[in-house]
Design a protein around this motif. Structure first.
Motif, PDB file in Angstrom:
ATOM      1  N   TRP A 100      -1.762  -3.311 -13.989  1.00 40.80           N
ATOM      2  CA  TRP A 100      -1.750  -2.572 -12.991  1.00 40.80           C
ATOM      3  C   TRP A 100      -2.814  -3.136 -12.065  1.00 40.80           C
ATOM      4  O   TRP A 100      -4.101  -3.268 -12.388  1.00 40.80           O
ATOM      5  CB  TRP A 100      -2.011  -0.972 -12.937  1.00 40.80           C
ATOM      6  CG  TRP A 100      -0.635  -0.470 -13.628  1.00 40.80           C
ATOM      7  CD1 TRP A 100      -0.268  -0.779 -15.082  1.00 40.80           C
ATOM      8  CD2 TRP A 100       0.327   0.014 -12.744  1.00 40.80           C
ATOM      9  NE1 TRP A 100       1.003   0.196 -15.208  1.00 40.80           N
ATOM     10  CE2 TRP A 100       1.310   0.412 -13.625  1.00 40.80           C
ATOM     11  CE3 TRP A 100       0.550   0.148 -11.511  1.00 40.80           C
ATOM     12  CZ2 TRP A 100       2.593   1.090 -13.234  1.00 40.80           C
ATOM     13  CZ3 TRP A 100       1.795   0.726 -10.995  1.00 40.80           C
ATOM     14  CH2 TRP A 100       2.643   1.185 -11.844  1.00 40.80           C
ATOM     15  N   VAL A 101      -2.694  -3.387 -10.713  1.00 43.00           N
ATOM     16  CA  VAL A 101      -3.473  -4.112  -9.551  1.00 43.00           C
ATOM     17  C   VAL A 101      -3.869  -2.552  -8.930  1.00 43.00           C
ATOM     18  O   VAL A 101      -3.140  -1.911  -8.408  1.00 43.00           O
ATOM     19  CB  VAL A 101      -2.896  -4.723  -8.814  1.00 43.00           C
ATOM     20  CG1 VAL A 101      -4.000  -5.241  -7.562  1.00 43.00           C
ATOM     21  CG2 VAL A 101      -2.636  -6.048  -9.699  1.00 43.00           C
ATOM     22  N   PRO A 102      -5.329  -2.215  -8.774  1.00 40.52           N
ATOM     23  CA  PRO A 102      -5.640  -1.019  -7.946  1.00 40.52           C
ATOM     24  C   PRO A 102      -5.409  -1.132  -6.620  1.00 40.52           C
ATOM     25  O   PRO A 102      -4.959  -0.235  -6.063  1.00 40.52           O
ATOM     26  CB  PRO A 102      -7.340  -1.175  -8.195  1.00 40.52           C
ATOM     27  CG  PRO A 102      -7.553  -2.368  -9.172  1.00 40.52           C
ATOM     28  CD  PRO A 102      -6.344  -3.191  -9.303  1.00 40.52           C
ATOM     29  N   GLN A 103      -5.525  -2.278  -5.937  1.00 44.00           N
ATOM     30  CA  GLN A 103      -5.022  -2.476  -4.458  1.00 44.00           C
ATOM     31  C   GLN A 103      -4.746  -3.921  -4.328  1.00 44.00           C
ATOM     32  O   GLN A 103      -5.361  -5.000  -4.997  1.00 44.00           O
ATOM     33  CB  GLN A 103      -6.139  -1.934  -3.635  1.00 44.00           C
ATOM     34  CG  GLN A 103      -7.426  -2.483  -3.487  1.00 44.00           C
ATOM     35  CD  GLN A 103      -8.519  -1.606  -2.617  1.00 44.00           C
ATOM     36  OE1 GLN A 103      -8.350  -0.488  -2.611  1.00 44.00           O
ATOM     37  NE2 GLN A 103      -9.370  -2.293  -2.236  1.00 44.00           N
ATOM     38  N   HIS A 104      -4.104  -4.194  -3.228  1.00 46.11           N
ATOM     39  CA  HIS A 104      -3.687  -5.686  -2.916  1.00 46.11           C
ATOM     40  C   HIS A 104      -4.741  -6.535  -2.893  1.00 46.11           C
ATOM     41  O   HIS A 104      -4.432  -7.890  -3.255  1.00 46.11           O
ATOM     42  CB  HIS A 104      -2.730  -5.835  -1.801  1.00 46.11           C
ATOM     43  CG  HIS A 104      -2.062  -7.003  -1.612  1.00 46.11           C
ATOM     44  ND1 HIS A 104      -1.092  -7.385  -2.505  1.00 46.11           N
ATOM     45  CD2 HIS A 104      -2.162  -7.866  -0.436  1.00 46.11           C
ATOM     46  CE1 HIS A 104      -0.684  -8.784  -2.093  1.00 46.11           C
ATOM     47  NE2 HIS A 104      -1.200  -8.774  -1.079  1.00 46.11           N
ATOM     48  N   SER A 150       0.667  -1.287   0.133  1.00 43.41           N
ATOM     49  CA  SER A 150      -0.019  -0.068   0.060  1.00 43.41           C
ATOM     50  C   SER A 150       0.718   1.209   0.191  1.00 43.41           C
ATOM     51  O   SER A 150       0.324   2.436   0.105  1.00 43.41           O
ATOM     52  CB  SER A 150      -0.897  -0.043   1.296  1.00 43.41           C
ATOM     53  OG  SER A 150      -1.707  -1.166   1.077  1.00 43.41           O
ATOM     54  N   ALA A 151       2.107   1.202  -0.188  1.00 48.04           N
ATOM     55  CA  ALA A 151       3.045   2.374  -0.152  1.00 48.04           C
ATOM     56  C   ALA A 151       4.042   2.267  -1.121  1.00 48.04           C
ATOM     57  O   ALA A 151       4.450   1.070  -1.610  1.00 48.04           O
ATOM     58  CB  ALA A 151       3.676   2.514   1.320  1.00 48.04           C
ATOM     59  N   PRO A 152       4.348   3.253  -1.904  1.00 49.89           N
ATOM     60  CA  PRO A 152       4.070   4.579  -1.616  1.00 49.89           C
ATOM     61  C   PRO A 152       2.477   5.109  -2.022  1.00 49.89           C
ATOM     62  O   PRO A 152       1.902   5.854  -1.604  1.00 49.89           O
ATOM     63  CB  PRO A 152       5.015   5.497  -2.172  1.00 49.89           C
ATOM     64  CG  PRO A 152       5.342   4.853  -3.593  1.00 49.89           C
ATOM     65  CD  PRO A 152       5.151   3.106  -2.932  1.00 49.89           C
ATOM     66  N   ARG A 153       1.979   4.041  -2.962  1.00 48.45           N
ATOM     67  CA  ARG A 153       0.394   4.149  -3.251  1.00 48.45           C
ATOM     68  C   ARG A 153      -0.366   2.637  -3.052  1.00 48.45           C
ATOM     69  O   ARG A 153       0.486   1.825  -3.259  1.00 48.45           O
ATOM     70  CB  ARG A 153       0.473   4.960  -4.337  1.00 48.45           C
ATOM     71  CG  ARG A 153       0.960   4.081  -5.729  1.00 48.45           C
ATOM     72  CD  ARG A 153       0.817   4.839  -7.001  1.00 48.45           C
ATOM     73  NE  ARG A 153       1.872   4.383  -8.053  1.00 48.45           N
ATOM     74  CZ  ARG A 153       2.933   4.413  -8.248  1.00 48.45           C
ATOM     75  NH1 ARG A 153       3.758   5.013  -7.575  1.00 48.45           N
ATOM     76  NH2 ARG A 153       3.589   3.641  -9.319  1.00 48.45           N
ATOM     77  N   GLN A 154      -1.398   2.588  -3.127  1.00 53.52           N
ATOM     78  CA  GLN A 154      -1.992   1.401  -3.259  1.00 53.52           C
ATOM     79  C   GLN A 154      -2.066   0.665  -4.373  1.00 53.52           C
ATOM     80  O   GLN A 154      -2.092  -0.501  -4.481  1.00 53.52           O
ATOM     81  CB  GLN A 154      -3.490   1.564  -2.802  1.00 53.52           C
ATOM     82  CG  GLN A 154      -3.923   1.759  -1.375  1.00 53.52           C
ATOM     83  CD  GLN A 154      -5.102   1.835  -0.975  1.00 53.52           C
ATOM     84  OE1 GLN A 154      -6.392   1.825  -1.707  1.00 53.52           O
ATOM     85  NE2 GLN A 154      -5.630   1.965   0.271  1.00 53.52           N
ATOM     86  N   GLU A 155      -1.703   1.470  -5.264  1.00 52.95           N
ATOM     87  CA  GLU A 155      -1.603   0.827  -7.007  1.00 52.95           C
ATOM     88  C   GLU A 155      -0.312   0.290  -7.030  1.00 52.95           C
ATOM     89  O   GLU A 155       0.579   0.971  -6.960  1.00 52.95           O
ATOM     90  CB  GLU A 155      -2.217   1.931  -7.819  1.00 52.95           C
ATOM     91  CG  GLU A 155      -2.311   1.295  -9.367  1.00 52.95           C
ATOM     92  CD  GLU A 155      -2.889   2.301 -10.404  1.00 52.95           C
ATOM     93  OE1 GLU A 155      -3.789   2.234 -11.298  1.00 52.95           O
ATOM     94  OE2 GLU A 155      -2.238   3.444 -10.412  1.00 52.95           O
ATOM     95  N   TYR A 156      -0.454  -0.960  -7.631  1.00 53.81           N
ATOM     96  CA  TYR A 156       1.275  -1.508  -8.240  1.00 53.81           C
ATOM     97  C   TYR A 156       0.893  -2.360  -9.450  1.00 53.81           C
ATOM     98  O   TYR A 156      -0.097  -2.821  -9.511  1.00 53.81           O
ATOM     99  CB  TYR A 156       1.750  -2.090  -6.933  1.00 53.81           C
ATOM    100  CG  TYR A 156       1.106  -3.445  -6.309  1.00 53.81           C
ATOM    101  CD1 TYR A 156       1.401  -4.670  -7.022  1.00 53.81           C
ATOM    102  CD2 TYR A 156      -0.105  -3.261  -5.550  1.00 53.81           C
ATOM    103  CE1 TYR A 156       0.801  -5.595  -6.491  1.00 53.81           C
ATOM    104  CE2 TYR A 156      -0.579  -4.419  -5.191  1.00 53.81           C
ATOM    105  CZ  TYR A 156      -0.434  -5.821  -5.770  1.00 53.81           C
ATOM    106  OH  TYR A 156      -0.813  -6.685  -5.119  1.00 53.81           O
TER     107      TYR A 156
END
Length: 313
Positions: free
Chosen positions: A261-265, A199-205
């Motif tokens: 890209w995944v919006p959040q984990h 979730s860092a530095p942003r939720q998207e990865y």
């Protein structure tokens, strides 16, 4: 401690009033006793009342100082992370300890050096007896200062657990896994492991999946087919098209890596499932089968058609 938990202004005014009242009693009680020598009770209780007033002033002052510091540190500022609750707890512990030692020195008429010497021996014995708990507490303090994760972050603690951070305490950190399992980990164990914060530095990865196709299928055609299929996925982040790369090329097949890209984990599994399902449907429609494996040029053994997935930056 959140913004809503900041001490109200009324509580600070009450603490300030308590400090002033206690100091007034401690300051005026002895002059009153000297002015009215006929009051034997006042003469007898003057010194204890003075010490009690100073002691109350110490504790009320500690409460006031902690409240002022909390309101200052918890003020939301753009671009700055919130102050960890454990630091405010540590500040309160220090202020309370100072107030306690000052009160003891007043009532027992002993300077602070003697009290600290005696209490140091007791703390040394207790520290050896509860050294594991002390290690957890100091690890919690270190994590509070460095802040590798916050409440609500999705993290992976190497070899221990993976989940959303529910609570960060003095001794333990609590996680909730994907399967809604509650995991409680000692802070000393967490501090000695590698921490991955999704979730860092942003939720998207960015995540990826790999598949190996026959070598007789042109790379340009395969890449276009995989990219078009993956782009149709609704679970992945919008506005960021997937990328297809060739990672291995050999007689056993050509291995492609599709990045998305995944919006959040907590959506990772859904994204991966949809992307692979769409690619599988597109390949079957064209009559293309996956290769049985891949053979890198160094001849090492590697996984089959689908390799493991790791987050990408």
């Amino acid at each position: 401690m959140t913004k809503d938990e900041r001490p109200p202004v009324g509580a600070l005014w009450r603490s300030a009033a308590a400090v002033l009242a206690a100091l007034a009693i401690a300051t005026l009680i002895e002059p009153l006793a000297l002015r009215h020598p006929d009051l034997s009770a006042l003469q007898l209780w003057a010194q204890p009342l003075r010490n009690a007033g100073l002691s109350v002033a110490c504790f009320a002052g500690a409460k006031l100082a902690h409240g002022l510091a909390a309101r200052r540190l918890l003020r939301r500022r753009k671009g700055r992370r919130a102050v960890p609750k454990v630091l405010l707890d540590l500040l309160w512990f220090v202020l309370l300890a100072v107030a306690t030692l000052a009160s003891l020195s007043l009532f027992f008429r002993q300077d602070l050096s003697g009290i600290l010497t005696g209490s140091g021996l007791v703390l040394a014995v207790l520290g050896f007896a509860i050294r594991n708990a002390v290690a957890d507490v100091f690890s919690g303090l270190a994590m509070g200062i460095e802040a590798p994760f916050r409440i609500g972050d999705w993290v992976r603690i190497e070899t221990l657990a993976e989940g959303r951070v529910q609570e960060i305490g003095w001794r333990t950190t609590r996680l909730v896994t994907r399967d809604s399992t509650y995991v409680i980990l000692p802070n000393s164990q967490i501090s000695s492991r590698r921490i991955t914060n999704f979730s860092a530095p942003r939720q998207e990865y960015r995540d990826h999946a790999e598949l190996t196709l026959p070598v007789d299928l042109p790379v340009a055609q395969a890449g276009q087919l995989i990219a078009e299929a993956a782009t149709a996925a609704r679970a992945i982040s919008a506005g960021k098209p997937p990328e297809v790369q060739v990672t291995h090329f050999g007689p056993a097949g050509i291995t492609y890596r599709v990045k998305y890209w995944v919006p959040q984990h907590d959506r990772e599994q859904a994204c991966r499932n949809e992307v692979l399902s769409l690619i599988d449907a597109a390949l079957r429609e064209q009559g293309i089968r996956l290769s049985a494996g891949r053979m890198p040029w160094d001849g090492a053994e590697v996984p089959g058609p689908a390799g493991p997935s790791q987050p990408q930056g």
